[in-house]
Design a protein around this motif. Sequence first.
Motif, mmCIF file in Angstrom:
data_model
loop_
_atom_site.group_PDB
_atom_site.id
_atom_site.type_symbol
_atom_site.label_atom_id
_atom_site.label_comp_id
_atom_site.label_asym_id
_atom_site.label_seq_id
_atom_site.Cartn_x
_atom_site.Cartn_y
_atom_site.Cartn_z
ATOM 1 N N THR A 1 -54.491 -57.995 -37.535
ATOM 2 C CA THR A 1 -54.194 -56.718 -36.872
ATOM 3 C C THR A 1 -52.749 -56.690 -36.369
ATOM 4 O O THR A 1 -52.081 -55.657 -36.397
ATOM 5 C CB THR A 1 -55.201 -56.489 -35.732
ATOM 6 O OG1 THR A 1 -56.525 -56.599 -36.257
ATOM 7 C CG2 THR A 1 -55.036 -55.113 -35.103
ATOM 8 N N ALA B 1 -50.559 -56.908 -40.223
ATOM 9 C CA ALA B 1 -50.898 -56.203 -41.462
ATOM 10 C C ALA B 1 -49.829 -55.178 -41.839
ATOM 11 O O ALA B 1 -49.380 -54.401 -40.999
ATOM 12 C CB ALA B 1 -52.248 -55.502 -41.314
ATOM 13 N N ARG C 1 -54.841 -55.395 -45.308
ATOM 14 C CA ARG C 1 -55.855 -54.676 -44.536
ATOM 15 C C ARG C 1 -56.474 -53.619 -45.445
ATOM 16 O O ARG C 1 -55.818 -52.676 -45.846
ATOM 17 C CB ARG C 1 -55.161 -54.004 -43.353
ATOM 18 C CG ARG C 1 -56.101 -53.364 -42.382
ATOM 19 C CD ARG C 1 -56.662 -54.408 -41.456
ATOM 20 N NE ARG C 1 -57.491 -53.820 -40.440
ATOM 21 C CZ ARG C 1 -57.715 -54.407 -39.266
ATOM 22 N NH1 ARG C 1 -57.182 -55.580 -38.982
ATOM 23 N NH2 ARG C 1 -58.487 -53.837 -38.391
#
Lengths: 494, 416, 249
Positions: free
Chosen positions: B132, B135, B167
């Motif tokens: 997170t 990405a 992602r």
Amino acid sequence: MAAVTETLDTVQSVTQSGYKWGFETTIEMDFAPKGLSEDIIRLISTRKEEPEWMLEWRLKAYAAWLKMEEPHWARVDHPPIDYQDLHYYAAPKKRAGPKSLDEVDPELLKMYEKLGIPLKERAILAGVDPDTVEDRQVAVDAVFDSVSVATTFQATLRKAGVIFCPISEAIREHPDLVKQYLGTVVPTGDNFFAALNSAVFTDGSFVYIPKGVRCPMELSTYFRINARNTGQFERTLIIAEAGSHVSYLEGCTAPQRDENQLHAAVVELIAMDDAQIKYSTVQNWYPGDANGKGGIYNFVTKRGACRGARSKISWTQVETGSAITWKYPSCVLHGEDSVGEFYSVAVTNNHQQADTGTKMIHIGKGSRSTIISKGISAGHSNNTYRGLVRMLPGAANARNFTQCDSLLIGDQCGAHTVPYIESRNPTAKVEHEATTSKIADDQLFYCRQRGLSEEDAVSLIVNGFCKDVLKELPMEFAVEAQKLLAVSLEGSVG
Amino acid sequence: MSTGASGFLERFEGVLGKLPGDSALRAAAAAAFRASGLPGDSRGRRIEAWKYTSLRAVADAKFQREAAPRHEAETILAGLPLLDAPRIIFVDGAWRDDLSAIAAAGFARFAQQPDFGTLTWPDREPMVALNTMLAEDGAVLDVPADHDGGVVQLVSIAASDADFHPRHSVRLGRGARLTLVEISVGQGTYLLNTVAEIHVAEGATLTHIRLQDEAASAFHVSTTYADVEAGATYDSFTLNLGARLSRTEVHAQLTGKGGAAHLNAAQLLAGSQHADFTSVVGHTAPGCQSRQTVKNVLAGKSRGVFQGKIEVARQAQKTDGYQMNQALLLSPFAEVDSKPELEIFADDVKCSHGATVGELDAEQMFYLRSRGVPEAEARSILVRAFLAEALDAVADETIRARLEAAVEGWWERQAA
Amino acid sequence: MLEIRGLAASINEKPILNGIDLEVPAGEVHAIMGPNGSGKSTLGYVLSGREDYAVTGGTATFNGVDLLAMEPEQRAAAGLFLAFQAPIELPGVNNANFLRTALNALRRAHGESELDAVQFLKLAKAETKRLAMPDDMLKRNVNVGFSGGEKKRNEVLQMALLRPKLAILDETDSGLDIDALKIVADGVNALRRPEFSALVITHHQRLLDYLVPNKVHVLLHGRIVRSGGPELAKELEKSGYAELIAEAA
């Protein structure tokens, strides 16, 4: 046929409710002040008239404990335990020591009666010559709170060369044996609760079976907590020399209380070549009331070492009591072709929480283990099987078989299975099976159509579910265990 | 240049604001990652979910800041067992228009349409937090309701000694169908840390096939979250053959009545490979079914890990959950760790699991040898049979044939 | 003994019984016949109190007492016995243990003294012998690993021991060879006395050769569409239900 008779009687007699064994005796107590410190440990050691080495051992454990954290990996929840708010020593006031059974407090004898200690043993406790008692003999080392107050059958056992005595006595009378074995299976720093126990244990049993001796009777200890806010820290050590056999029974009932009580026992078993130890437990500490108030916190470390070739250690447990059960009787299978067994029934009802299982550590060639676990959850309880099977590189041709079955009664409870399987030997075989089910409606209906009440039907089906474990128990325990299963599940249906 | 968690965090500070999407979300993920560290790294916390797998080697590795291809992606691509179907190709984590062939609509790049989704747990999964944070690109696939998306291939090729954090997001509308074939390969020492979010709406079926055949010195971490609605099916199969260390983690949530999740896998390992297949199936709706068969074949000094958990919520009555884990140890130095777990809060359920660990069946070996089959060949026959059972879970014959070919390739590599 | 008036019942809101009227006087054996799905087994379950069936109308009295108001075990204590079409397995529960528990539960309900294991075994062994069943049937777990025929015989053994006033035999004859069939019929015939009645649910006339009924009823779509003497069974064996179904349609 007797077992069947008893079973039926048991199933039918279950009409009472509540905790049958919830009474208190009024024997005067001798408390140490609340809290834990080096001074308290010194006091315990002094009261126990222990040698210096034992005190040092305790202090070392205490130092280790101070650095440890209470474990929280098990699926149990409880408010924080204030270890400084407990008494670590309580003993019935001594009246020059109960040298003969006549001197045993009549209150205590009455308590045995309520506890259901078989008539024969009560007769013995009341002073009947053990040699006149026929049939199956059971020696009772009754632990009343922290101090053993009566030991029977000493003569018979002594003749066989068996030592069966309170561990405090063993520390004084057989220091070499204790020194050689104590803490070798469960080291002082093994885990938080074992360290605590090592620092403050007040009593428990010591058993030594010499080479080639088959212990002439079942050894049985009834533990009992009977003082408000008294931690119980039993320590048991059983050594079976080469070729010897022993069967040890442990049963627990505790009086009803509102405050939670801590119990942290340690049991160590050692089996040499061809030796066999069978350790059976029926655990029925006070589970708390229907709303989850009160009850015993039972944090137990039990471990056996199969040190010798072809040695065998078998754990059988029926766990119906305690608010919290945290217990993993384990086997370390060093010996070639050694055998470890774990048979368990764990019942939780109301708000009880049990996280129990075993560890089978296979080290020796050809070692074998069997795990049969039956978990029954009812009410709002949570019941977890947690087990480890580890095959080390040397465990050629080792075998494990595990069967874990869970039964749920009602839709407000939980049943969980957490097995760990680790193998580093290609010739070792591990098989694990687990199932989860409920009592089928058609089974209940079938029984009721034949005239059984719903509770009797549940009890019958649950006993059937547990049969593979219950048949491993010595006869007198099997009966009590079946009774306990029924009582524990009262009010869980309908 | 720092390595380990602090290296990733430093890099994050450098690119903050330049990456697509919600930067507050990225910052929160970075905070979570800072707190957790890399699993198994001595500086990190011990996490039960990573009991058997340590990313210490990832922490110690020096990855390049920028992708600098040292290998020809085209050459690698040419060697792949691709099907005659649309393909979406990522090289070093970035989408390559020139190599991709997308006939169907419904594809977008994460770089242009950044959406972190709602299923992930960066605060619980350190590698999801890392993804997170960093990405940059990925595939966003939308299959409209009642539409059959056919077969789509999603390929990751690594050609640089760097770390990539793709992602992906896959959404199937009501009654839609899709077969997604995900292939990851590469050359060199790199980290591929993928996160995929999958939504399978009511009555839809996603077949998700994964072939992981990364370079021998690569690290492969893949975390998938699947949300399976009423009457929908998420049918996945993972074949792990490559990478020095791989971790495949799947979280499938059965959120609607009558949904199904199949999380099957096979792992073939040799040398000092380590592969971890971890799954959590959450039954939160009644009447759902989950099936799982995971097989490990372990040679050399390899280590195979299976962690599988079936969670049944109070309201998920009539759940039917089954899980089987089998491991074959072919060498005295291999290790298997298995943790099949049940967490049950409903009473009217049928849940079971089994696990077996051992070597080849001695009687079967003897039977073959008594018929004149040499030992080595008998062994190979039985191991292949063991694997064939796992591959049977792949219904599409063409795809299964490709996977079988990949398995054959693995055997040839061992023989060489 | 048994009086059923307008009995209607459903399962999962699907009506199965649509107004049954039936009277079985004391001492009589009545046969219930009918095609699959006509509601025969449901009638047995509803009379014995299985919970998943909802009674939606009508009455059933047993010796004047409202049967439908009682719990299953109370109906059993009142003397109702259902021989299950598919007897239920009880893993780990010993057959002798189960039978003795059931028998003593009934004895208790009747204010009789309970049997101890020795008394019970004597009784049980006599019955197994009479029914040509091996002794080990008592030692095995209830219906677990029993063959189809053994399960049916086990039901008859239970009936013989529990001595009901009304026995409902739900296709107890299905899957039995001729010898076993005779044993089942003999088991019921042995109980025949003025205060015993039986409701025999069957597909075939064969059993009725050995267990001659006073009356035969044909059940169709949850209603009794025809009643007659033993000759009705023979007639149905020849012509089948097609004609009746056509009539009802």
